[in-house]
Each structure stands twice: as C-alpha cells, then as structure tokens.
Design a protein around this motif. Structure first.
Motif, PDB file in Angstrom:
ATOM      1  N   THR A 244      46.704  42.125  25.066  1.00 39.26           N
ATOM      2  CA  THR A 244      46.472  42.728  26.294  1.00 39.26           C
ATOM      3  C   THR A 244      46.006  44.260  25.903  1.00 39.26           C
ATOM      4  OG1 THR A 244      48.119  41.685  27.642  1.00 39.26           O
ATOM      5  CG2 THR A 244      47.117  43.861  28.732  1.00 39.26           C
ATOM      6  N   ALA A 245      44.572  44.520  26.109  1.00 40.04           N
ATOM      7  CA  ALA A 245      44.297  45.775  25.611  1.00 40.04           C
ATOM      8  C   ALA A 245      44.818  46.911  26.498  1.00 40.04           C
ATOM      9  CB  ALA A 245      42.776  45.870  26.135  1.00 40.04           C
ATOM     10  N   PRO A 246      44.775  48.194  25.934  1.00 42.24           N
ATOM     11  CA  PRO A 246      45.537  49.395  26.718  1.00 42.24           C
ATOM     12  C   PRO A 246      44.951  49.487  28.068  1.00 42.24           C
ATOM     13  CG  PRO A 246      45.057  49.931  24.194  1.00 42.24           C
ATOM     14  CD  PRO A 246      44.324  48.502  24.746  1.00 42.24           C
ATOM     15  N   ALA A 247      45.568  50.401  28.892  1.00 42.63           N
ATOM     16  CA  ALA A 247      45.218  50.485  30.026  1.00 42.63           C
ATOM     17  C   ALA A 247      44.151  51.812  30.314  1.00 42.63           C
ATOM     18  CB  ALA A 247      46.460  51.044  31.145  1.00 42.63           C
ATOM     19  N   CYS A 248      44.243  52.629  29.367  1.00 38.35           N
ATOM     20  CA  CYS A 248      43.545  53.990  29.245  1.00 38.35           C
ATOM     21  C   CYS A 248      42.041  53.767  29.319  1.00 38.35           C
ATOM     22  CB  CYS A 248      43.804  54.908  28.100  1.00 38.35           C
ATOM     23  SG  CYS A 248      43.651  54.138  26.418  1.00 38.35           S
ATOM     24  N   GLY A 249      41.493  52.651  28.605  1.00 36.82           N
ATOM     25  CA  GLY A 249      40.118  52.586  28.774  1.00 36.82           C
ATOM     26  C   GLY A 249      39.422  51.912  30.116  1.00 36.82           C
ATOM     27  N   LEU A 250      40.475  51.389  30.972  1.00 34.03           N
ATOM     28  CA  LEU A 250      39.765  50.615  32.252  1.00 34.03           C
ATOM     29  C   LEU A 250      39.655  51.690  33.311  1.00 34.03           C
ATOM     30  CD1 LEU A 250      39.352  48.024  33.426  1.00 34.03           C
ATOM     31  CD2 LEU A 250      41.700  47.792  33.844  1.00 34.03           C
ATOM     32  N   HIS A 251      38.466  51.218  33.818  1.00 32.10           N
ATOM     33  CA  HIS A 251      37.854  52.045  35.114  1.00 32.10           C
ATOM     34  C   HIS A 251      37.715  51.324  36.176  1.00 32.10           C
ATOM     35  CE1 HIS A 251      37.741  55.943  32.403  1.00 32.10           C
ATOM     36  NE2 HIS A 251      37.652  54.814  31.657  1.00 32.10           N
ATOM     37  N   PHE A 252      37.812  51.630  37.142  1.00 30.48           N
ATOM     38  CA  PHE A 252      37.652  51.090  38.760  1.00 30.48           C
ATOM     39  C   PHE A 252      36.576  51.492  38.957  1.00 30.48           C
ATOM     40  CE2 PHE A 252      39.230  49.765  43.322  1.00 30.48           C
ATOM     41  CZ  PHE A 252      37.915  48.935  43.305  1.00 30.48           C
ATOM     42  N   VAL A 253      35.248  51.190  39.237  1.00 34.96           N
ATOM     43  CA  VAL A 253      33.927  51.964  39.255  1.00 34.96           C
ATOM     44  C   VAL A 253      33.370  51.683  40.585  1.00 34.96           C
ATOM     45  CG1 VAL A 253      33.692  52.268  36.907  1.00 34.96           C
ATOM     46  CG2 VAL A 253      32.367  50.364  37.934  1.00 34.96           C
ATOM     47  N   ASP A 254      33.571  50.406  41.417  1.00 37.57           N
ATOM     48  CA  ASP A 254      32.973  50.246  42.464  1.00 37.57           C
ATOM     49  C   ASP A 254      33.551  49.066  43.407  1.00 37.57           C
ATOM     50  OD1 ASP A 254      31.084  50.643  44.265  1.00 37.57           O
ATOM     51  OD2 ASP A 254      29.377  49.322  43.038  1.00 37.57           O
ATOM     52  N   SER A 255      33.458  49.375  44.635  1.00 36.61           N
ATOM     53  CA  SER A 255      33.846  48.220  45.740  1.00 36.61           C
ATOM     54  C   SER A 255      32.772  47.879  46.306  1.00 36.61           C
ATOM     55  CB  SER A 255      35.143  48.621  46.293  1.00 36.61           C
ATOM     56  OG  SER A 255      35.661  47.775  47.076  1.00 36.61           O
ATOM     57  N   LEU A 256      32.374  46.654  46.870  1.00 41.74           N
ATOM     58  CA  LEU A 256      31.080  46.683  47.493  1.00 41.74           C
ATOM     59  C   LEU A 256      31.473  45.886  48.880  1.00 41.74           C
ATOM     60  CD1 LEU A 256      29.638  44.926  44.487  1.00 41.74           C
ATOM     61  CD2 LEU A 256      28.883  47.256  45.189  1.00 41.74           C
ATOM     62  N   TYR A 257      30.497  46.481  49.949  1.00 40.33           N
ATOM     63  CA  TYR A 257      30.714  46.134  51.132  1.00 40.33           C
ATOM     64  C   TYR A 257      29.465  45.864  51.959  1.00 40.33           C
ATOM     65  CZ  TYR A 257      35.303  48.220  50.462  1.00 40.33           C
ATOM     66  OH  TYR A 257      36.592  48.574  50.112  1.00 40.33           O
ATOM     67  N   ASP A 258      29.395  45.111  52.950  1.00 42.29           N
ATOM     68  CA  ASP A 258      28.286  44.547  53.756  1.00 42.29           C
ATOM     69  C   ASP A 258      27.467  45.958  54.022  1.00 42.29           C
ATOM     70  OD1 ASP A 258      26.726  44.048  56.501  1.00 42.29           O
ATOM     71  OD2 ASP A 258      27.002  42.150  55.410  1.00 42.29           O
ATOM     72  N   PRO A 259      26.060  45.988  53.975  1.00 43.28           N
ATOM     73  CA  PRO A 259      25.326  47.200  54.386  1.00 43.28           C
ATOM     74  C   PRO A 259      25.381  47.778  55.760  1.00 43.28           C
ATOM     75  CG  PRO A 259      23.871  45.670  53.076  1.00 43.28           C
ATOM     76  CD  PRO A 259      25.262  44.843  53.546  1.00 43.28           C
ATOM     77  N   GLN A 260      26.136  46.826  56.567  1.00 42.37           N
ATOM     78  CA  GLN A 260      26.434  47.327  57.979  1.00 42.37           C
ATOM     79  C   GLN A 260      27.236  48.661  58.132  1.00 42.37           C
ATOM     80  OE1 GLN A 260      29.250  44.987  60.509  1.00 42.37           O
ATOM     81  NE2 GLN A 260      29.566  43.556  58.740  1.00 42.37           N
ATOM     82  N   PHE A 261      28.159  48.860  57.020  1.00 39.87           N
ATOM     83  CA  PHE A 261      29.224  49.687  57.096  1.00 39.87           C
ATOM     84  C   PHE A 261      28.385  51.151  56.487  1.00 39.87           C
ATOM     85  CE2 PHE A 261      31.866  46.135  56.652  1.00 39.87           C
ATOM     86  CZ  PHE A 261      32.532  46.082  58.141  1.00 39.87           C
TER      87      PHE A 261
END
Length: 304
Positions: A244-261
C-alpha cells in the motif's frame, strides 16, 4: 469560473448550497467526522456554524482517508439562514485553519446531492522520483529514489480500465457491499522528476488507489513485469496483493456532475501540476449505465 472572480456580497443565497473545498489532509484522520480524532468534516462544520449562528451539517462527494489531500472536494448543505456568496466564502476561510480553504459556493436545486449525484471521481497520485528526499514538497508527494519507468507503469495500468472486481486492491477493513467498480481511465505520465498516476472512476474502495499505486511502483522499478496488475486483478485476493503506497502522495482532484448543476470549473490540482493546464470536466464521461442512470436518463438496450 476564472482564477479571479467577483464574490457577490448583496444577494443572499437561498436553499441548498454546493461548495468547493481544498485541504491538506496531513493533520486529519480523514474527511469523515470522528469522535476520537480531528476530521475535515468537523472542521468545516464548525466554521460554517459560526457563520450561520446555528448548526450546519455537510455532506461530501467522497470520503478521503487519513493523510489524503483534496483540491476539489464538493460538499453540499442546507443552511439554516441566508448569507451572501462573499459571507460564506470569506467568512468560512476566516474561521478555518490554514490547511483547509473554501474556493466557491453556489446555490443548487434541492435534487443536488454531492455523493449520490456524482458521475465520477478523479484522483492523482504524485511520486517525486529523484535521488534526494523532498523538502518543499514533502507533505504532498511520495518520494521514490529508484528510477521509475512511467511508460511501463502506464501500460500495466490499462488492465484496470472498465468494470472490474477490485478485491485485490481493497483494504481488509473495507465496508463496501461490492468490490465492483468502473474505472473510466488510468494514466501514468512523467513530468520531469514527477511521476503522476491519474485515475478516474465511478467510485473507489478503501485504500484502492494507494494499493494500485503500490503495485504500479513495483512495475516501474522493474520488480514486476507489465502483466502484474492484470494478474492481481484476476486473483481477486488482497492477501496476494502488493504493498500500500503512503497517503501523502494522494490527491482528490475532481468530482464530476451533470452539466445541469452548472458547478464552477477550476484548474485541476494539486498546484504542482498546474502546468498541465487541464480544468475540471474537460474529458467526456464514458457511455455506461451508471452515468446514464445518475443523469436520470437510463440507457436503452440496443437491438443487434
């Protein structure tokens, strides 16, 4: 949304609100509120409660683990009072610690749900591949001093694309009811000393990306061949998985939604990768049942 924009301070925002949040996860035991440790959720709720003068409870697009960062975590909440855009953004940031910040806030329909309406989630795992240990980047990259073959890592990662059983990459304590996930794409690219694993899917299992990153590093080092990820995937057994790789290198960079929002667009993080120039939502989502269903447009079976 541009890099610089005007925050309205006169018009109160009414109804449900969506908010874009960035945080350094180094000092937190993950996003979700905990009784025994600091969490990003509790920190945000405390700041928003002070602005509203009443309790505020938030809901997020995804839960990040202890030590994991985010540059575009999307939350929603139903505020007990109406406040202006400027009051929510500037007010929250004035009460938040330096490792958490609000980027924007927007009124959304009551049908919006940051978790249930997400069509995809994207992470970037950043490796600093050089002989000397990191200094300025030490909190948000994983250091690997052995030479990595990014092309071999990318080729190996393609075995994960599509809908698969990811049992070999889930943590022993994962609480998900199913190990099946749909990976939209997995890319590995080198940018000078940085090797970036860019991965997007409908959702992720506990420690899934860090386990994938650990296996890919084994390929990059030459300890395993390019078929390593395909073999692990077929085993469906975490006990036979890689590190398991260390946590420090992980980045949550996007969450995608329908264009209507119509959520604001912004550069994908972390800022170490700003030179790539990519903004959220630029890539087309796959034509699959889950995406269609969450858009409220179930796929119609095609006649052969």
């Amino acid at each position: 949304m541009t890099l610089f924009y005007h925050l309205d301070e006169k018009q109160p925002l009414i109804g449900r609100l969506a908010m874009g949040v960035e945080y350094d996860g180094s000092g937190y035991c993950g996003f979700q509120r905990l009784k025994h440790a600091a969490s990003v959720q509790a920190t945000l709720e405390k700041a928003l409660t002070r602005i509203a003068g009443a309790d505020v409870r938030i809901h997020a697009s995804g839960r990040t683990d202890s030590g994991v960062h985010a540059t575009r975590q999307i939350i929603h909440f139903d505020p007990p009072v109406a406040r202006s855009e400027k009051a929510w953004v500037f007010g929250a940031n004035s009460y938040l610690p330096r490792d958490v910040a609000v980027h924007w806030v927007k009124a959304v329909p009551d049908t919006f749900d940051s978790r249930r309406k997400a069509l995809g989630r994207r992470y970037r795992y950043v490796l600093l591949n050089q002989i000397s240990r990191p200094v300025l980047e030490r909190h948000n990259v994983t250091w690997c001093r052995d030479p990595l073959d990014a092309e071999a890592m990318h080729e190996a990662a393609q075995a994960l694309v599509g809908e698969n059983d990811f049992s070999s990459f889930r943590a022993a304590g994962c609480q998900s009811k199913t190990p099946w996930r749909h990976m939209h794409f997995v890319e590995v690219k080198r940018h000078g000393p940085l090797v970036v694993i860019d991965i997007q899917g409908n959702a992720f299992l506990h420690h899934m990306i860090r386990n994938i990153a650990g296996a890919l590093v084994s390929v990059g080092r030459g300890e395993q061949d390019k078929a390593h990820l395909a073999r692990l995937l077929a085993l469906k057994d975490r006990k036979q998985g890689d590190v398991t790789a260390p946590a420090c290198g992980l980045h949550f960079v996007d969450s995608l939604y329908d264009p209507q929002f119509d959520l604001p667009k912004e550069p994908l993080g972390p800022n170490l990768l700003a030179f790539t120039g990519e903004w959220t939502g630029e890539r087309a989502l796959p034509d699959c049942p889950m995406v269609a269903n969450r858009r409220g447009k179930p796929m119609v079976a095609q006649l052969s």
